[in-house]
Structure formats: C-alpha cells, structure tokens
Design an enzyme around this catalytic site. Structure first.
Site, short mmCIF file in Angstrom:
data_model
loop_
_atom_site.label_atom_id
_atom_site.label_comp_id
_atom_site.label_asym_id
_atom_site.label_seq_id
_atom_site.Cartn_x
_atom_site.Cartn_y
_atom_site.Cartn_z
N GLY A 39 16.49 39.73 -11.37
CA GLY A 39 15.96 41.09 -11.25
C GLY A 39 16.36 41.94 -12.43
N GLU A 40 16.54 43.24 -12.21
CA GLU A 40 16.90 44.24 -13.23
C GLU A 40 15.74 44.55 -14.18
OE1 GLU A 40 20.32 42.95 -15.49
OE2 GLU A 40 21.59 42.74 -13.73
N GLY A 41 14.73 43.68 -14.20
CA GLY A 41 13.65 43.77 -15.19
C GLY A 41 13.77 42.67 -16.24
#
Lengths: 372, 372
Positions: free
Chosen positions: B336-338
């Site tokens: 995640g996080e981008g």
C-alpha cells in the site's frame, strides 16, 4: 574462449542473499510486502557479493543481424529495415532509444550480422546526416555503434545451415568480448536487445528444438503477418529443422544451423555477464532464444539472468519455463530491440532503492509486528 | 458538493484517441507492438484532450486513517503504527518515499482520520526531529503533510457504523478538494495511496458488499496475520456486514458503515480527478476499494483511472474486474502507501515518451510493412 569463460561461472553466493534478507525484513514494512522488488534486491546482492550494490552505469546491447530466411516471406517487413533501423537507433528515434533514456541506460548497437557495409555508410547522404543528428539531438547518453560483424546476414536455413559452426562460435565470442569490455569500463548491469527482420523465425526454431515443443506451439505472427504468411512461416521452420537436423544436445549446433548472429551475440553476452558476476536482463522473445542457448551451454548462467517481460509472441513462455525464469513485466510488448529490458531496469532499480534507502524500524521509531 | 462534481464528469474524448492512434501507427515499429504502452499514451491524450500531454508534475496522495476495528485483532501490527508511519513518511524513509523519488513524484500525506493529534506533535521529541530531518535529508521533492482530519479514527464497525453518513460524505469532499487544489497548482497526474493499520478489513468488507462475493473470497492476510487471526478477521467482517446492513446500491452508505476515512478520501480524489480531466492511478487493494466506491457513485470515473498493479491481497482482482480495469504491474506487492502507483507512473510515462519521442517512418527513412 567459450570453455574458458564458462569455467569462470560460479553459482551466486547465497550467504549474501541471507544478509540481504535480514536487512529487508528490518525495513519499515511488513515482511515480504514488497514482493518481487525484494527478490530483485536480494539477487543483486547475491550476484555482486556486495551488500550495497550500485547500478550507476547501465547498458543495453542491441545486436543487429540479417536472416537469409527472410527470402521465404516470413516477415511483414522488407529486409532493408534491419539496416534502416540501425540508423534510426543512431539517430535516437527508435523505441529502444526512448525507453533507454527513460531508464537512464546507454544503448550500444552491435552490428554482428547485418547484410550491409556500414563502413561505407558515410557515402550515403542519409547516414552521415543521421550520425551528425545522433551527436546533437539528445543530451542523455549517446547511442554507440560497434562493428563486430561475423556474417553479412545468415544463409537461408530452409536450404541448409544458417551459419557455419565456427561462425556461430564467433558470434558467442563477440558477446563474451563485449561483456568483458563493458565490465572493465565499470558498467554494473547489462541488458540485451535485438534487431533483425525475420528473427522471430530462427527464435521459434530454437524454441521448438530446445524445449521439445511442436513448431506450431512456439511460432507467432512476429511483426504482424497475415494468416497465409503465418502458415507458411510454420512450414518454413519445420522444413528448416528437418533439413538441418540440429542436435538439441549441442546448443552451438542449434545456433549455427537454425539460429542467427544476433541470437549468438546475446547468448555470448549472457555467458560473459555471468562469468563477470554482472546481472543481465534478457528482453523478449529473440533475447530469450539467446538466453536459452546460454542456459543450455551452462545452466549456472540462469542465476545471473532476469527475464524482462512476458512477450506477446507465443513461444516465449515455453522458453522462460525451460530456463525457469519468471518475467518482471507483462505489457503485451512484441517489439524487441531491448525495449522490455529497458523498462525492467526501472523495476530492478526500484528494488535496489527500496533495499538501500528505506528506514529500518529502529531508525524510524516504528513498532514491529505484535509479539515480535 | 459531490453531486456538483459528478455532474462535471464527461466521458473521455474518443476523437483524441483516434488522433493518438494515427500517430502511434506511424512510429518506427510494427503497429501495436508496444502493447499497453500505446494504450497508456492513447488514454492520456483522450483524457487530457491534448495531442501532446505533459506529465511534468506528478503527485501521490497517501491518505492516512485509523480503524476502530483494529481492536478486534485483525492486524499483525499495533494501531500506533499508523501515526508512526506518518512520521516515517515525513522523514522520507518509507517505501512510498523511495519509490516516489524513483518516479520523480511528490508525496502528499493527508491526515484524514488518524487517531492522533498531529498539531501537538511538536511536543514529542521524536516528531520534531523527524520534521527537521524531512527538510534536510533529501534534495528530491519534499513530502508534504496536509491536515484534513474528519475523524479521530473510525469506530469499531463490528459494533455499529464506522462513520456517520455526513462524515463519510466529508471524507469524499476532502478528496475532491485536494483534486481541485492540485489541479489548480498545475499537477498533471494523481496517484492514490493509503496508510491505516487494519484497513484491509474495511476494504474486504467493501469488496464483498459491492462485488457480491462471499467475505471469505475477498479477504486475505493483510500485513501477515496467522491462521487463527485470519479466521477471526473473516468473522469480524461478516459480523460487521450483518450488524450494519450496508445498502449495496448506496456506495456512501457502504463507505460510512463498513469503510474508512482514507478509503473515502481516495474515492473523492478519483471523483475530483475525473471532474478535472486528470488521469489518476489507483494503487492496490485499499485504493481500489476507494476506486470502487467512486465507480459506484459515478461509473464514468473509470475512464480516468489506471490500476497500478495486481495486489498479492486476494480480493483485489474481484474489485478490478467489477470496475473493468486491467492492472499495469504484477509484482506481488501488498504494502500500500501508493508504492505500486509510484511504479506504475514510470510505465505510463514510458508510454507517453514513446508516443512523443519516437521517430516516424518518414522521419527515419524506414520502410513500412510490405504492401502498405
């Protein structure tokens, strides 16, 4: 020379892979959550025996060669496109130039078997203009041109061997020489690419012989031929194998009889990379035919290889499976030149950066998993 | 505000896609041979209605929020990791920082629902050090922090709605406001990311309700829980759906009852991007839950979305299929996080560069296909 080089190839150092894993597991992320990026970092550490590898100098070798079998109508493009594309590479206008710039890699175009005398290229007005343009047009690294011509195109393999055995050996040696030279120059990662009108035909032939699959299962439409040409292409490959009877236990025999000069150069580059402990990215279908030749000559080369992408060309998968490589990207590419490899460089570098630049739990003051 | 924004969303302009295709087919490569890179270029042209789009300013929004359902033991990490990771983002030491630098993109961390008062962060010794470090450590673009807090974490959805309906609406509005603001600032492409301990739990709940699949088919192990916790997680999600009875025809009802603040922010950002004709890349599992909310609110948003990668988290695929998006990368990522979106930016840019920088057959003096 090939034998001497092979003897230098050692399995990669798994102690270094363990060290890399230890660091990866201490970075501020759930263990394993960066998937293949972590695998790339770990492999780079193990290949280079360096816990902090550097990939500052990157080079893509685009081997160019012609194919006598083009006379059989197996390609959608005329044969002169091979040399025209070499000029396009030098002008910086081809797909590989664009994507190499994107990846911060240099391109080295190697004439290993183009049916054109580039030493006389200065006489033709378009080529001098091209070379001038190449020097002026881009501020990113220039495309280099290296003449290592072994043949003026291969012979038509439907009528006999594509190359003599010593020519095939010489093609592999060219790749090894380049690997040695660019290792000495300080390059840290190599990638392979190809240019050669009709070269999916020898690549499919190699795939069939070295994987044992029927020709029809490993032959595709290359640059985009119609149904009739496609049926003809399969027949041409079947005939070529029947006439030449390549020995599947002897990869050099396969390369000489139903291969191509650029495929031999790629095989040699991979063998040379492995002997110098340099990671090497095989591009798509044609490059993987070269990688498969290298693997059959010396299976330990596999440890040093990355498969850039899953080519849209049917037959690619069978070769990757034979070597045991999982491709990095899957973007329906089928151009060659090294374009997929250029993109894969960006992913491998991403893995290395994660490994080198991320903070550890301790550094960042982040709590680890419950009960750890 | 949501309604007003939706009304501005128009289908992308296919005339521009045709123009882009014409150029792509005239570049020195067999038609279609750069596969999805060509698709990316074509979509950018159609989205922006610009035959020469520019992607000079790129921004990844990492929405952070906490989840009351973390109390149910659904995550391998303690809840305070959400705020600790926000500080890690600001220090530049997280995965998203590394990969955003690699892609030349800025990171904007949005506190939309973290259960921590960052305005008092200056009091804690580690955070001031962090912020100082953030300003000194990297010469690449700084990570920005934006406070848009809607909730101090959601409520435990196993005991009732995660958020009130007006809170869910406000989360979407936060995303829209950011999209409007960053469009005005001249950013040309947006990407989404998330941080929130336990947030695979609401994402799986949303996936189940909006795709109609059983919870067990769309629930995975998130950051890495053991078998018992995994069984418990499925039960928690099933209970949460049973207690709250979200209306699958009303995406805002779904978001409020079993969602999360960061998921709402992501949905809003995508809606806002579409209304501003800005391409937007959805990262992985959590971002795609947001994308699915956006899609269910207004299906035309799909035209503006790119799916970054195929997450290792089971359940992702069902959501992508529901929207009708094919992921760009498949690297077993589940952070995640981008992070996946950052890597996807590099591929989308590669497509645009091919489109803009490659030579045409005419420019390069290369022969076209036989019989053309």
């Amino acid at each position: 020379m090939i034998q001497e080089t092979i003897e230098k190839i050692v399995p990669i150092n798994l102690e270094f892979a363990v060290k890399a894993q230890r660091r990866l597991d201490n970075l501020t992320k759930p263990p394993g959550s960066l998937g293949r990026l972590e695998e790339f970092a770990k492999r780079l550490v193990a290949i280079t025996e360096n816990v902090m590898p550097v990939l500052d100098k990157k080079v893509i070798f685009t081997f160019a060669g012609d194919h006598g079998v083009a006379d059989e109508g197996v390609s959608a493009f005329p044969k002169e496109v091979t040399r025209q594309m070499v000029f396009n590479f030098l002008q910086g206008g081809a797909g590989i130039n664009v994507l190499a710039r994107h990846a911060g890699a240099e391109v080295v175009v190697v004439d290993i078997g183009v049916d054109f005398d580039f030493t006389k290229a200065g006489d033709s007005p378009d080529s001098t203009a091209s070379l001038r343009f190449a020097r002026k047009s881009w501020d990113s690294p220039l495309t280099a041109f290296i003449s290592k011509k072994v043949v003026m195109g291969t012979k038509n393999m439907r009528q006999g061997p594509a190359m003599a055995r010593d020519e095939a050996i010489r093609c592999i040696e060219v790749g090894i020489e380049l690997a040695n030279e660019y290792t000495k120059k300080g390059y840290k990662i190599f990638a392979t690419g190809d240019m050669g009108i009709a070269n999916t035909t020898p690549s499919s032939a190699i795939a069939a012989v070295l994987t044992g699959k029927p020709v029809s299962e490993v032959t595709g439409k290359g640059t985009g031929i119609d149904e009739n040409s496609f049926k003809n292409k399969i027949k041409v490959i079947e005939d070529s194998i029947a006439i030449n009877r390549p020995d599947s236990k002897d990869p050099i025999d396969v390369l000489s009889k139903i291969g191509g000069a650029e495929i031999g150069g790629i095989a040699g580059l991979i063998i040379g990379a492995a002997s110098n402990r340099i990671p090497v990215i095989a591009d798509g279908f044609i490059s993987t035919a070269g990688a498969l030749i290298a693997y059959c000559i010396e299976p330990k080369t596999k440890d040093y290889m990355f498969a850039a992408h899953n080519s849209a060309e049917i037959g690619h998968k069978a070769m990757l499976e034979k070597i045991g490589l999982r491709p990095i990207l899957d973007l329906d590419l089928r151009l060659g030149e090294g374009t997929g490899a250029a993109l894969a460089i960006l992913m491998i570098e991403a893995g290395l950066k994660i490994y080198k630049e991320m903070a550890t739990f301790g550094e960042a003051g982040v709590s680890k998993k419950n009960n750890q």
